[in-house]
Design an enzyme around this catalytic site. Sequence first.
Site, PDB file in Angstrom:
ATOM      1  N   GLU A   1      -3.607   7.409  -6.661  1.00  0.00           N
ATOM      2  CA  GLU A   1      -3.381   6.767  -7.951  1.00  0.00           C
ATOM      3  C   GLU A   1      -4.368   7.297  -8.990  1.00  0.00           C
ATOM      4  O   GLU A   1      -5.572   7.286  -8.736  1.00  0.00           O
ATOM      5  CB  GLU A   1      -3.484   5.248  -7.818  1.00  0.00           C
ATOM      6  CG  GLU A   1      -2.382   4.673  -6.933  1.00  0.00           C
ATOM      7  CD  GLU A   1      -2.437   3.155  -6.802  1.00  0.00           C
ATOM      8  OE1 GLU A   1      -3.510   2.562  -7.037  1.00  0.00           O
ATOM      9  OE2 GLU A   1      -1.391   2.578  -6.467  1.00  0.00           O
TER      10      GLU A   1
ATOM     11  N   HIS B   1       0.529   0.099 -10.371  1.00  0.00           N
ATOM     12  CA  HIS B   1      -0.281  -0.846  -9.583  1.00  0.00           C
ATOM     13  C   HIS B   1      -0.561  -2.102 -10.419  1.00  0.00           C
ATOM     14  O   HIS B   1      -1.703  -2.541 -10.561  1.00  0.00           O
ATOM     15  CB  HIS B   1      -1.592  -0.192  -9.130  1.00  0.00           C
ATOM     16  CG  HIS B   1      -2.165  -0.842  -7.905  1.00  0.00           C
ATOM     17  ND1 HIS B   1      -2.790  -0.143  -6.902  1.00  0.00           N
ATOM     18  CD2 HIS B   1      -2.200  -2.130  -7.507  1.00  0.00           C
ATOM     19  CE1 HIS B   1      -3.207  -0.954  -5.952  1.00  0.00           C
ATOM     20  NE2 HIS B   1      -2.853  -2.178  -6.303  1.00  0.00           N
TER      21      HIS B   1
ATOM     22  N   ARG C   1       0.851  -1.191   0.000  1.00  0.00           N
ATOM     23  CA  ARG C   1       0.000   0.000   0.000  1.00  0.00           C
ATOM     24  C   ARG C   1       0.884   1.236   0.000  1.00  0.00           C
ATOM     25  O   ARG C   1       1.864   1.313   0.750  1.00  0.00           O
ATOM     26  CB  ARG C   1      -0.930   0.011   1.213  1.00  0.00           C
ATOM     27  CG  ARG C   1      -2.122  -0.935   1.112  1.00  0.00           C
ATOM     28  CD  ARG C   1      -3.104  -0.447   0.057  1.00  0.00           C
ATOM     29  NE  ARG C   1      -4.291  -1.272  -0.046  1.00  0.00           N
ATOM     30  CZ  ARG C   1      -4.448  -2.272  -0.900  1.00  0.00           C
ATOM     31  NH1 ARG C   1      -3.447  -2.579  -1.730  1.00  0.00           N
ATOM     32  NH2 ARG C   1      -5.578  -2.949  -0.961  1.00  0.00           N
TER      33      ARG C   1
END
Length: 320
Positions: A262, A281, A233
Amino acid sequence: MPRFKVLITDYAWPDVTIERNTLAEIDAELVVAPKGDAETLAGLAADCDAIMTNWAKVPQAVIEACKNCKIVSRLGIGLDNIDVAYCKSQNIPVTNVPDYCLIEVAEHALAQLLSLSRKVAFYHHETKNGRYVLQSGPKLRRIEGQTLGIVGLGNIGRKLAEKALGLKMKIIAYSRSRKDPMPGVEFVEIDELLQRSDYVSLHTPLTKDNKYWLNADKFKLFKPSAYLINTARGALIDGQALQNALNAGQLAGAALDVQEVEPPDLSQAPYNDPRVVVTPHAAFVSEESLQNLRSRVAKQVATRLTGGVPENIVNGVTVG
């Protein structure tokens, strides 16, 4: 009129065919949310019976608006984007898929380690900008015999340890529980791990207690030659502290697959630093993992809506 309606707040793949087809088997309509804020999601949730979410925030306001909500199901592992406590207070089960991308994330973390250690991304960037210079950047070191520190020896951390042991690395790990010792892995306290590691890889969930735990004080413990890897994270790391530490020579570089926001502003530090490898990601993604994830979450929802007990209820709610 469909028998049920299910809201999907967001998704990170091209379409929702798997989800739609699985839910159609129980006469459930899939309501696909456009990108929007909690107010938009709350409006869409009002006449739905379940919520599926990937990365979008699902706070109390959204769940409260879904008056007939029978389940909130995470298209993923972590639960920090869902108000799990409120769901429990309303006897709404929350589910996830804790084992769907273990191999992929471990492989991605290892790929980041290899890229940092052999300067693959750095050399690629240099050569694409017309600089073909072997001697540029930090010195290369043999990976075999170096120490990998794994923060969080859960399912993914253990997979990474298995792979890194195959490269004959030394593995140390921090785990609050220290349960299930693993051959070839030494448990240590967190400060010792940061001091001894040549590579530090994060594999721990984000909680209200560990946000920004990797801060200025912790970066002072790193070896100047060490690298940080994060596939967990983004908010585990204080981004400004990371950049300050890089500027101060307290570590050699980092590889970040997850960011607090993001997408991040790639023109800003630490993302524009050539010592930092950034991926969007992507660690969880493979054809195999996404098929597994999407079908299982849709089946969790379908099972709950038809009166059954779905797999992986994480908030202690009893159904059935």
